[in-house]
Design a protein around this motif. Structure first.
Motif: not given
Length: 551
Positions: A68-94
């Protein structure tokens, strides 16, 4: 959720159902695009804009799926699946949709039951599946929403993606493959479902469900649709859906979030940018500050996993998205997005980590939740044995790092002076079929070993705990361990292990390990640091340096 339900869901997700053919006029070639530029632009751990003003696909050659990818102002963020890994749901930034860093995790701990602690049960291929990331301007808050184990939906919030993330609520309806929409009037809606697509409205505070309604049933000729992303664009409501694992469709409503919706195909059986890889699908749409649109999808590229690729999108006069192609395929490269100069360079996803400070960097995720009393950082990473077992898949506090494609090498400097009799410690290539290089301490003697034959069945039960394939004597208290992984899906997929006693001269140990490329485990191979006991707790190792490098 029982395993029969899980296996049924797996077969649905990746069944290649019979399609209905390409929509006439659905694709237009991108004028002036070159397929040759920046084909190898990944040496720093991310793609970059070349002198030609182009970027290479995949933009991230690491395992980040169900984007899932969004833009807030001039920054982009994305989230991804991680199944059984912890912590989960990493947030990427660009800042440019091409160069990305890992900023944090939306799910700090998988506190969804004892199986996520490897306590009497295991959570392999459960946990965080396709979920949603959104930003609500009215309270300047990020929202993560996802269902766990088909049981209920969890909502987490944070005012910054680095955290802290806190659980806002649980909702009894499990919103399968959810897409969260913050409407222009600040209302919250969720699109979700498999084949039968529904829309729910949440309360103004986001803590409960006000209403839910089925809005679309997928025609039998299409098969399965899931992986919802929910948008409002130019007054129209759109639900972006994937047909696993080879298609993408979109629903459009001019009458509000509850429809009625009409459907159009976006892509089907489209040739992707990775040789031997799959069709780009199941991602999200995002608009730049200048008004241009892009689609960030993932490509099945096992053994490495599902990796993000980016393509520009245009819109037809009547409001349907069109992916721009190069020579009839998703481009290996495209002109770089036109965006303002970034405020800073993003943090590379490769390089060295000496584990200074008091917390792990967000590039790391544990295999299931860790026992936090058995590890520490600062002057290296100390892993104290947390489990007595002969099975690495049951061992707690195994710390994982994504592999960088197409090929990369992990090198670990390890102090084993505090190991105890029966302990096993080392560096693994971890998945449902695994191998490792490391240390076995038995009868007061420590040996270097390469072990293969760690396996699971399709229900993720252990079927092999490993066989020693090679060994070497070791002296002193320090050793360097190395694993090199070739995760090109169309190649031989070898993993090669070696060791060093001086950090400079490395000696290969054992045969090449052939990494599996079956999709059913979903997550790709990872480098993994582990230390577990087979006799009694009390031992420890210290990792003073980890480095992920590319040729």
């Amino acid at each position: 959720m029982d395993m029969s339900c899980t296996e049924h869901r797996f077969s649905r997700r990746h069944a290649l159902a019979t399609g209905t053919g390409l929509v006439a006029g659905a694709f237009l070639p991108l004028a002036g695009a070159s397929t040759s530029a920046t084909a190898s632009a990944h040496t720093a751990g991310w793609a970059y804009a070349a002198s030609s003003g182009a970027y290479a696909n995949p933009v991230i050659w690491q395992d980040f799926a169900d984007i899932d990818v969004i833009r807030v102002g001039g920054t982009y963020y994305a989230s991804a699946s991680t199944m059984h890994y912890s912590p989960g749901a990493p947030v990427l930034r660009s800042h440019d949709l091409v160069n990305w860093e890992i900023a944090g995790h939306s799910v700090p701990v998988l506190d969804f039951g004892a199986k996520y602690d490897l306590n009497g049960a295991r959570g392999y291929v459960r946990g965080v599946w396709a979920s949603s990331l959104a930003y609500r301007p009215s309270n300047r808050t990020f929202y993560w929403l996802g269902q766990i184990d088909f049981a209920r939906t969890y909502v987490y919030t944070a005012t910054a993606v680095e955290g802290p993330w806190n659980r806002l609520t649980t909702i009894s309806t499990p919103y399968y493959d959810a897409g969260l929409l913050v409407d222009s009037d600040d209302s919250l809606y969720v699109a979700y479902g498999n084949t039968t697509i529904s829309v729910a409205q949440l309360s103004p505070d986001g803590r409960s469900q006000v209403r839910t309604q089925q809005v679309f049933t997928t025609p039998p000729s299409v098969g399965t649709l899931e992986g919802a992303r929910f948008y409002k664009i130019n007054g129209q409501y759109y639900i972006f859906l994937t047909r696993p694992a080879n298609g993408q469709y979109i629903l459009k409503s001019s009458s509000g979030p509850f429809g009625p919706y009409t459907m159009r195909q976006v892509l089907l059986d489209l040739r992707g940018p990775i040789p031997g890889g799959g069709v780009p699908h199941q991602g999200g749409l995002v608009q730049t500050q200048s008004g241009a649109w892009y689609y960030l999808a993932f490509v099945d590229a096992y053994p490495g996993g599902r990796v993000p690729s980016l393509a520009p999108v245009t819109w037809t006069p009547d409001g349907w998205p069109v992916v721009q192609l190069v020579d009839g395929a998703w481009g290996v490269s495209y002109p770089s997005p036109v965006v303002p100069a970034p405020p800073r360079q993003v943090t590379p996803m490769i390089g060295a980590d000496t584990f200074e400070g008091t917390t792990l960097k967000p590039r790391w995720e544990w295999n299931h939740n860790p026992d936090n009393t058995k590890w520490s950082v600062g002057n290296g990473l100390t892993l104290r044995t947390a489990t007595v077992t002969h099975d690495l898949y049951w061992a707690r506090n195994t710390l994982t790092h994504r592999i960088q494609g197409p090929t990369s090498t992990a090198t670990v400097q390890l102090d084993h002076s505090a190991m105890r009799d029966g302990d096993r410690a080392g560096l693994a290539l971890l998945r449902d079929s695994s191998a490792w290089i490391g240390l076995r301490r038995e009868g007061g003697v420590t040996r270097l070993v390469m072990v293969g034959g760690l396996t699971m069945d399709g229900n993720w039960n252990t079927t092999g705990t490993g066989t020693e394939l090679a060994s070497a004597p070791v002296s002193g208290t320090r050793v360097w361990l190395r694993a090199s992984a070739d995760i090109r899906p169309g190649a031989a997929r070898p993993g090669v292990f070696s060791y060093s006693t001086d950090g400079t001269n490395f000696i290969r140990l054992g045969p090449a390990f052939s990494m599996g490329n079956d999709w059913r485990f979903f997550m790709g191979y990872r480098f993994a640091l582990f230390n577990h006991a087979t006799k009694a707790l009390g031992g420890a190792v210290r990792v003073t340096r980890f480095e992920l490098s590319v040729p």
